[in-house]
Design an enzyme around this catalytic site. Structure first.
Site, PDB file in Angstrom:
ATOM      1  N   ASN A 135      53.483  18.187  -0.728  1.00  0.00           N
ATOM      2  CA  ASN A 135      53.964  19.014  -1.834  1.00  0.00           C
ATOM      3  C   ASN A 135      53.553  20.449  -1.524  1.00  0.00           C
ATOM      4  O   ASN A 135      52.376  20.795  -1.635  1.00  0.00           O
ATOM      5  CB  ASN A 135      53.331  18.515  -3.145  1.00  0.00           C
ATOM      6  CG  ASN A 135      53.637  19.424  -4.323  1.00  0.00           C
ATOM      7  OD1 ASN A 135      54.477  20.319  -4.222  1.00  0.00           O
ATOM      8  ND2 ASN A 135      52.961  19.181  -5.441  1.00  0.00           N
TER       9      ASN A 135
ATOM     10  N   LYS B   6      54.209  23.060  -3.120  1.00  0.00           N
ATOM     11  CA  LYS B   6      54.000  23.884  -4.327  1.00  0.00           C
ATOM     12  C   LYS B   6      54.693  25.241  -4.136  1.00  0.00           C
ATOM     13  O   LYS B   6      55.745  25.294  -3.511  1.00  0.00           O
ATOM     14  CB  LYS B   6      52.498  23.996  -4.642  1.00  0.00           C
ATOM     15  CG  LYS B   6      51.837  22.605  -4.688  1.00  0.00           C
ATOM     16  CD  LYS B   6      50.439  22.610  -5.233  1.00  0.00           C
ATOM     17  CE  LYS B   6      49.896  21.183  -5.228  1.00  0.00           C
ATOM     18  NZ  LYS B   6      48.577  21.065  -5.828  1.00  0.00           N
TER      19      LYS B   6
ATOM     20  N   HIS C  64      54.221  16.458 -12.220  1.00  0.00           N
ATOM     21  CA  HIS C  64      52.992  16.920 -11.558  1.00  0.00           C
ATOM     22  C   HIS C  64      52.077  17.551 -12.613  1.00  0.00           C
ATOM     23  O   HIS C  64      52.554  18.196 -13.541  1.00  0.00           O
ATOM     24  CB  HIS C  64      53.326  17.917 -10.453  1.00  0.00           C
ATOM     25  CG  HIS C  64      52.143  18.201  -9.576  1.00  0.00           C
ATOM     26  ND1 HIS C  64      51.136  19.067  -9.953  1.00  0.00           N
ATOM     27  CD2 HIS C  64      51.788  17.709  -8.368  1.00  0.00           C
ATOM     28  CE1 HIS C  64      50.214  19.084  -8.999  1.00  0.00           C
ATOM     29  NE2 HIS C  64      50.580  18.275  -8.026  1.00  0.00           N
TER      30      HIS C  64
ATOM     31  N   GLU D 245      50.377  20.109 -12.582  1.00  0.00           N
ATOM     32  CA  GLU D 245      50.545  21.563 -12.731  1.00  0.00           C
ATOM     33  C   GLU D 245      51.722  21.877 -13.640  1.00  0.00           C
ATOM     34  O   GLU D 245      51.729  22.882 -14.353  1.00  0.00           O
ATOM     35  CB  GLU D 245      50.697  22.206 -11.341  1.00  0.00           C
ATOM     36  CG  GLU D 245      49.346  22.242 -10.632  1.00  0.00           C
ATOM     37  CD  GLU D 245      49.405  22.165  -9.121  1.00  0.00           C
ATOM     38  OE1 GLU D 245      50.485  22.375  -8.533  1.00  0.00           O
ATOM     39  OE2 GLU D 245      48.354  21.869  -8.515  1.00  0.00           O
TER      40      GLU D 245
ATOM     41  N   GLU E 211      47.102  11.279  -9.239  1.00  0.00           N
ATOM     42  CA  GLU E 211      46.420  12.508  -8.829  1.00  0.00           C
ATOM     43  C   GLU E 211      45.443  12.938  -9.920  1.00  0.00           C
ATOM     44  O   GLU E 211      45.851  13.551 -10.911  1.00  0.00           O
ATOM     45  CB  GLU E 211      47.438  13.641  -8.613  1.00  0.00           C
ATOM     46  CG  GLU E 211      48.445  13.364  -7.524  1.00  0.00           C
ATOM     47  CD  GLU E 211      49.043  14.661  -6.972  1.00  0.00           C
ATOM     48  OE1 GLU E 211      48.942  14.861  -5.760  1.00  0.00           O
ATOM     49  OE2 GLU E 211      49.562  15.470  -7.759  1.00  0.00           O
TER      50      GLU E 211
ATOM     51  N   GLY F  32      43.036  20.338  -5.097  1.00  0.00           N
ATOM     52  CA  GLY F  32      42.665  21.648  -4.545  1.00  0.00           C
ATOM     53  C   GLY F  32      41.190  21.974  -4.654  1.00  0.00           C
ATOM     54  O   GLY F  32      40.790  23.125  -4.486  1.00  0.00           O
TER      55      GLY F  32
END
Ligand code: 13P
Length: 251
Positions: free
Chosen positions: A11, A13, A97, A99, A167, A173
């Site tokens: 991914n 991003k 996701h 995010e 996740e 991260g």
């Protein structure tokens, strides 16, 4: 029952420009040069380069998007439909996701609509779930993850058009990962829920782990029961790192 085919998915991003095509080509070279990996490999670049990537990707590599709208077309400024993604030559789309759940206030019911839109367009949906650190500390991980899972799967879901990605938000991260036992516990609970909902076909869903997967930890993570691949952020941007993760599936 057939085992799910493992998938190593990158991914990207909000990273990647036209010049990043060289990284895609480097990855293709590494995939072709090494011994065959027994997994599928997917790259999900940002929209502006999606179509170009799909055009140049060879047989060893699949291309996906990172989000889609629920509608086919219409007055939705700045949005991209699943049909447009399929038309660009992609085969997969990530939905839900963390995010997007956090930055765009996406609820599980919206995620389910997006996954349904992906199916309508013939795409495989990668449905993401995961707890925050506060939720884990409160002991609510399984409850949160399973609620997101059941709320995010549309009626069109099958083991062939849907992949689940676990996740943990706090592992994304950060360089931190849950223990192998903790990952195994969540993946087993997801498998169990899929078997409850889909019967024997529940065993055929690929369940990916995502969150600080690197070449150094991939092999160990990928041997955990019910972990059928990885969804990789940072370490998917460089072909050599990503290839090091794919190594987990090489003999
Ligand atoms: P990192 O691999 O950078 O932790 O990101 C994981 C992720 O969010 C993939 O979707």
């Amino acid at each position: 029952m057939a085992q799910p085919t493992p998938l190593v998915a990158g991914n990207w991003k909000m990273n990647g420009l036209r010049q990043s095509e060289s990284e895609l080509q480097a990855l293709e070279g590494l995939l072709g040069a090494g011994s065959d990996a027994v997994c599928n490999v997917l790259i999900c670049p940002p929209f502006p380069i999606l179509s170009r990537f799909a055009d140049v990707a060879g047989d060893a590599l699949m291309i996906g998007a990172q989000d889609c709208h629920t509608q086919v077309s219409g007055a939705h400024t700045g949005d991209v439909s699943a049909e447009m993604i399929a038309d660009a030559g992609a085969t997969h789309v990530i939905v839900g996701h963390s995010e997007r759940r956090a930055d765009h206030a996406e609820t599980s019911s919206l995620v389910a609509e997006k996954a349904g839109a992906a199916h309508r367009a013939g795409l495989t949906a990668i449905v993401c779930v995961g707890e925050t650190e506060t939720e884990r500390d409160a002991g609510d991980t399984l409850e949160v993850v399973l609620k997101q899972l059941t709320g995010s799967l549309p009626e069109t879901t099958t083991a062939d058009n849907c992949i689940i990605a676990y996740e943990p938000v706090w592992a994304i991260g950060t360089g931190r990962t849950p223990t192998n036992n903790d990952i195994g516990e969540v993946h087993a609970a997801i498998r169990n829920a899929l078997e409850t909902q889909f019967g024997d076909n529940g065993t055929r869903f690929a369940i990916l782990y995502g969150g600080s997967v690197k070449p150094a930890n991939a092999k160990e993570l990928m041997t955990i029961d019910n972990v059928n691949g990885a969804l990789v952020g940072g370490a998917s941007l460089k072909a050599s790192d990503f290839n090091g993760i794919i190594d987990a599936y090489r003999p």
